[in-house]
Design a protein around this motif. Structure first.
Motif, mmCIF file in Angstrom:
data_model
loop_
_atom_site.group_PDB
_atom_site.id
_atom_site.type_symbol
_atom_site.label_atom_id
_atom_site.label_comp_id
_atom_site.label_asym_id
_atom_site.label_seq_id
_atom_site.Cartn_x
_atom_site.Cartn_y
_atom_site.Cartn_z
ATOM 1 N N GLN A 180 -17.455 9.777 36.529
ATOM 2 C CA GLN A 180 -18.229 9.122 37.571
ATOM 3 C C GLN A 180 -17.860 7.660 37.798
ATOM 4 O O GLN A 180 -17.750 6.883 36.867
ATOM 5 C CB GLN A 180 -19.724 9.194 37.257
ATOM 6 N N THR A 181 -17.672 7.328 39.063
ATOM 7 C CA THR A 181 -17.693 5.945 39.513
ATOM 8 C C THR A 181 -19.022 5.767 40.222
ATOM 9 O O THR A 181 -19.329 6.499 41.152
ATOM 10 C CB THR A 181 -16.547 5.655 40.497
ATOM 11 N N ILE A 182 -19.808 4.830 39.769
ATOM 12 C CA ILE A 182 -21.126 4.594 40.357
ATOM 13 C C ILE A 182 -21.057 3.343 41.218
ATOM 14 O O ILE A 182 -20.485 2.332 40.817
ATOM 15 C CB ILE A 182 -22.200 4.432 39.268
ATOM 16 N N ILE A 183 -21.643 3.420 42.399
ATOM 17 C CA ILE A 183 -21.668 2.294 43.319
ATOM 18 C C ILE A 183 -23.086 1.739 43.356
ATOM 19 O O ILE A 183 -24.035 2.488 43.584
ATOM 20 C CB ILE A 183 -21.238 2.734 44.724
ATOM 21 N N PHE A 241 -19.223 3.920 56.890
ATOM 22 C CA PHE A 241 -19.525 2.501 56.759
ATOM 23 C C PHE A 241 -18.666 1.804 55.707
ATOM 24 O O PHE A 241 -18.615 0.583 55.652
ATOM 25 C CB PHE A 241 -21.015 2.256 56.477
ATOM 26 N N MET A 242 -17.968 2.578 54.862
ATOM 27 C CA MET A 242 -17.022 1.973 53.924
ATOM 28 C C MET A 242 -15.829 2.901 53.767
ATOM 29 O O MET A 242 -15.983 4.085 53.493
ATOM 30 C CB MET A 242 -17.674 1.714 52.558
ATOM 31 N N ASP A 246 -12.202 11.509 36.892
ATOM 32 C CA ASP A 246 -11.975 12.216 38.143
ATOM 33 C C ASP A 246 -11.885 11.168 39.247
ATOM 34 O O ASP A 246 -12.884 10.601 39.670
ATOM 35 C CB ASP A 246 -13.144 13.175 38.397
ATOM 36 N N LYS A 247 -10.685 10.893 39.696
ATOM 37 C CA LYS A 247 -10.464 9.796 40.629
ATOM 38 C C LYS A 247 -11.003 10.081 42.027
ATOM 39 O O LYS A 247 -11.077 9.192 42.861
ATOM 40 C CB LYS A 247 -8.971 9.485 40.705
ATOM 41 N N THR A 248 -11.383 11.322 42.295
ATOM 42 C CA THR A 248 -11.812 11.661 43.644
ATOM 43 C C THR A 248 -13.328 11.614 43.827
ATOM 44 O O THR A 248 -13.799 11.584 44.949
ATOM 45 C CB THR A 248 -11.342 13.083 44.016
ATOM 46 N N PHE A 249 -14.088 11.618 42.752
ATOM 47 C CA PHE A 249 -15.544 11.704 42.873
ATOM 48 C C PHE A 249 -16.144 10.302 42.828
ATOM 49 O O PHE A 249 -16.060 9.612 41.830
ATOM 50 C CB PHE A 249 -16.114 12.553 41.738
ATOM 51 N N GLN A 309 -8.632 4.146 43.172
ATOM 52 C CA GLN A 309 -9.147 5.336 43.817
ATOM 53 C C GLN A 309 -9.659 5.007 45.209
ATOM 54 O O GLN A 309 -9.971 3.865 45.525
ATOM 55 C CB GLN A 309 -10.241 5.992 42.989
ATOM 56 N N LYS A 310 -9.696 6.031 46.029
ATOM 57 C CA LYS A 310 -10.160 5.897 47.401
ATOM 58 C C LYS A 310 -11.681 6.021 47.434
ATOM 59 O O LYS A 310 -12.251 6.865 46.749
ATOM 60 C CB LYS A 310 -9.527 7.014 48.235
ATOM 61 N N VAL A 311 -12.321 5.161 48.224
ATOM 62 C CA VAL A 311 -13.765 5.239 48.420
ATOM 63 C C VAL A 311 -14.037 5.331 49.911
ATOM 64 O O VAL A 311 -13.651 4.445 50.670
ATOM 65 C CB VAL A 311 -14.493 4.005 47.845
ATOM 66 N N MET A 312 -14.676 6.396 50.330
ATOM 67 C CA MET A 312 -15.085 6.537 51.722
ATOM 68 C C MET A 312 -16.526 7.034 51.731
ATOM 69 O O MET A 312 -16.832 8.080 51.166
ATOM 70 C CB MET A 312 -14.184 7.511 52.473
ATOM 71 N N LEU A 313 -17.407 6.262 52.332
ATOM 72 C CA LEU A 313 -18.818 6.617 52.401
ATOM 73 C C LEU A 313 -19.290 6.616 53.846
ATOM 74 O O LEU A 313 -18.870 5.766 54.620
ATOM 75 C CB LEU A 313 -19.655 5.632 51.579
#
Length: 203
Positions: A95-98, A53-54, A75-78, A149-153
């Motif tokens: 952590q990147t928190i959404i 969805f993203m 950590d750019k991947t997490f 960074q890449k975000v795929m959810l």
């Protein structure tokens, strides 16, 4: 004596409710992001969204608001969503928190679910630890650093599935990206900071 105890208790409550201190600020040039919350033939209540969805790249500006040169480990991947069972942010440095919000800017929570796999019938590559691509940056006094960074959810890592359900996904109208740096350490970024609201465009 009783009055002192009451005052001490009130002070503890105030401290516990105070916001987490931070020595950095996060902002983003992103103004809009696309979500694709597909409806499908499943009629199960709170059906977990397995479709992507993203799928995008994000750019965050990290601003040093202290008077010192700071080191920033990330950590750019997490990518991990903020989710309801946690009342505070875990003490991690990667952590990147959404954070998701509805049309009234009330928070909608993501979810974790553990995926159980039969090891006899699954490719063994699934059970290899996730490769962590990490970078340490140095931010000068009052300087700004841009990270991308890449975000795929939904996001799948080490048999942990991070997603939403169909209903929640379709209600999302805004999103925030936050960085959390865990515990306070000398000469390092610490605390948490979030971007402004970013509009979610439902496709």
């Amino acid at each position: 004596m009783a009055m002192k105890s009451i005052l001490f208790l009130m002070l503890l409550i105030m401290l516990s409710c105070s916001s987490i201190s931070t020595n950095f600020k996060v902002q983003s040039d992103m103004r809009e992001i696309n979500f694709k919350c597909n409806e499908d033939n499943h009629n199960i209540e709170n059906y977990t969204l397995f479709d992507i969805f993203m799928d995008t790249s994000i750019s965050l500006q990290v601003i040093n608001i202290s008077n010192d040169e700071l080191y920033f480990f990330h950590d750019k991947t997490f990518v991990i969503p903020y989710y309801k069972p946690y009342k505070a942010y875990p003490s991690k440095d990667d952590q990147t928190i959404i954070k998701y919000f509805d049309e009234n800017k009330n928070e909608i929570f993501g979810r974790f679910s553990t995926v159980y796999l039969d090891s006899s019938s699954v490719n063994q590559e699934y059970f290899k630890p996730t490769f962590v691509d990490t970078t340490t940056y140095k931010i000068m006094k009052s300087d700004t650093l841009t990270i991308s960074q890449k975000v795929m959810l939904p996001y799948f890592r080490d048999l942990l599935f991070i997603t939403l359900n169909q209903d929640d996904c379709s209600r999302i109208r805004y999103i925030k990206f936050c960085l959390t740096k865990g515990k306070k350490k000398k000469n390092e970024l610490f605390g948490i900071s979030c971007s402004e609201f970013i509009t979610v465009k439902q496709k």
